[in-house]
Design a protein around this motif. Structure first.
Motif, mmCIF file in Angstrom:
data_model
loop_
_atom_site.group_PDB
_atom_site.id
_atom_site.type_symbol
_atom_site.label_atom_id
_atom_site.label_comp_id
_atom_site.label_asym_id
_atom_site.label_seq_id
_atom_site.Cartn_x
_atom_site.Cartn_y
_atom_site.Cartn_z
ATOM 1 N N ALA A 20 0.843 -1.200 0.000
ATOM 2 C CA ALA A 20 0.000 0.000 0.000
ATOM 3 C C ALA A 20 0.871 1.240 0.000
ATOM 4 N N GLY A 21 0.288 2.345 -0.451
ATOM 5 C CA GLY A 21 1.010 3.604 -0.478
ATOM 6 C C GLY A 21 0.088 4.769 -0.199
ATOM 7 N N ILE A 22 0.639 5.970 -0.280
ATOM 8 C CA ILE A 22 -0.179 7.166 -0.074
ATOM 9 C C ILE A 22 -1.137 7.323 -1.247
ATOM 10 N N PRO A 23 -2.238 8.051 -1.069
ATOM 11 C CA PRO A 23 -3.191 8.236 -2.167
ATOM 12 C C PRO A 23 -2.570 9.022 -3.319
ATOM 13 N N PHE A 56 -4.420 1.060 -2.268
ATOM 14 C CA PHE A 56 -4.625 -0.137 -1.458
ATOM 15 C C PHE A 56 -4.647 0.108 0.046
ATOM 16 N N ASP A 57 -4.914 1.339 0.440
ATOM 17 C CA ASP A 57 -5.142 1.666 1.848
ATOM 18 C C ASP A 57 -6.275 2.690 1.855
ATOM 19 N N PRO A 58 -7.404 2.405 2.489
ATOM 20 C CA PRO A 58 -8.583 3.274 2.366
ATOM 21 C C PRO A 58 -8.318 4.737 2.702
ATOM 22 N N ILE A 59 -8.916 5.607 1.897
ATOM 23 C CA ILE A 59 -8.829 7.043 2.169
ATOM 24 C C ILE A 59 -9.655 7.344 3.415
ATOM 25 N N LEU A 60 -9.062 8.094 4.326
ATOM 26 C CA LEU A 60 -9.731 8.448 5.576
ATOM 27 C C LEU A 60 -10.419 9.797 5.488
ATOM 28 N N VAL A 102 -6.307 17.607 -0.622
ATOM 29 C CA VAL A 102 -5.377 16.503 -0.402
ATOM 30 C C VAL A 102 -6.133 15.330 0.204
ATOM 31 N N ALA A 103 -5.893 14.128 -0.333
ATOM 32 C CA ALA A 103 -6.465 12.903 0.233
ATOM 33 C C ALA A 103 -5.461 12.301 1.211
ATOM 34 N N THR A 104 -5.977 11.739 2.317
ATOM 35 C CA THR A 104 -5.122 11.137 3.341
ATOM 36 C C THR A 104 -5.609 9.736 3.673
ATOM 37 N N ASN A 105 -4.666 8.796 3.773
ATOM 38 C CA ASN A 105 -4.974 7.463 4.293
ATOM 39 C C ASN A 105 -4.041 7.208 5.478
ATOM 40 N N SER A 106 -4.028 5.993 6.005
ATOM 41 C CA SER A 106 -3.235 5.735 7.213
ATOM 42 C C SER A 106 -1.732 5.801 6.958
ATOM 43 N N ILE A 107 -1.323 5.793 5.694
ATOM 44 C CA ILE A 107 0.096 5.849 5.368
ATOM 45 C C ILE A 107 0.587 7.286 5.232
#
Length: 130
Positions: A20-23, A56-60, A102-107
């Motif tokens: 997984a990576g950043i959005p 591959f890491d949901p957007i929060l 900006v989109a943010t996920n857990s990464i």
């Protein structure tokens, strides 16, 4: 792709690893002209954007920031990953603004999608004693 089991044998089903990576950059940041309203020297508008790929890491959340030649409203962060519009109020007419999303996920956070606008002006009135 071969998978090796704990006992050293080759498994019958392949194993896959997803990293997984950043959005990605937020696409399609726009201001719909139909949402712009003017009340005296105040301008209101609605900012919209597309869904960033989450890698591959949901957007929060999405965060909207502003910069300009006048005071900007504070940053706003959505509380979910489905909200993709924001009404911004009390902007100053005839002023330049840049909005970034900006989109943010857990990464982490991805690259900003950007839109610029010069807000329209209200009616300019001349002197009343002419």
């Amino acid at each position: 792709c071969l998978s090796i089991t704990n006992d050293g044998n080759v498994a019958s089903e392949p194993a896959y690893v997803i990293i997984a990576g950043i959005p990605t950059m937020v696409p399609g940041v726009t201001i719909d002209d139909n949402t712009i309203t003017i009340n005296g020297d105040n301008v209101n508008l609605t900012l919209s954007w597309g869904e960033a790929f989450n890698n591959f890491d949901p957007i929060l959340s999405y965060t909207v920031s502003c910069s300009g030649d006048v005071t900007c409203p504070p940053d706003v962060t959505t509380t979910d990953n489905t909200t993709r519009n924001l009404t911004i109020t009390n902007l100053i007419s005839r002023s330049n603004y840049t909005f970034s999303v900006v989109a943010t996920n857990s990464i982490g956070s991805g690259e900003a999608g950007i839109v610029m606008i010069t807000t329209p002006g209200g009616v300019i009135q001349g002197p009343s004693n002419v």
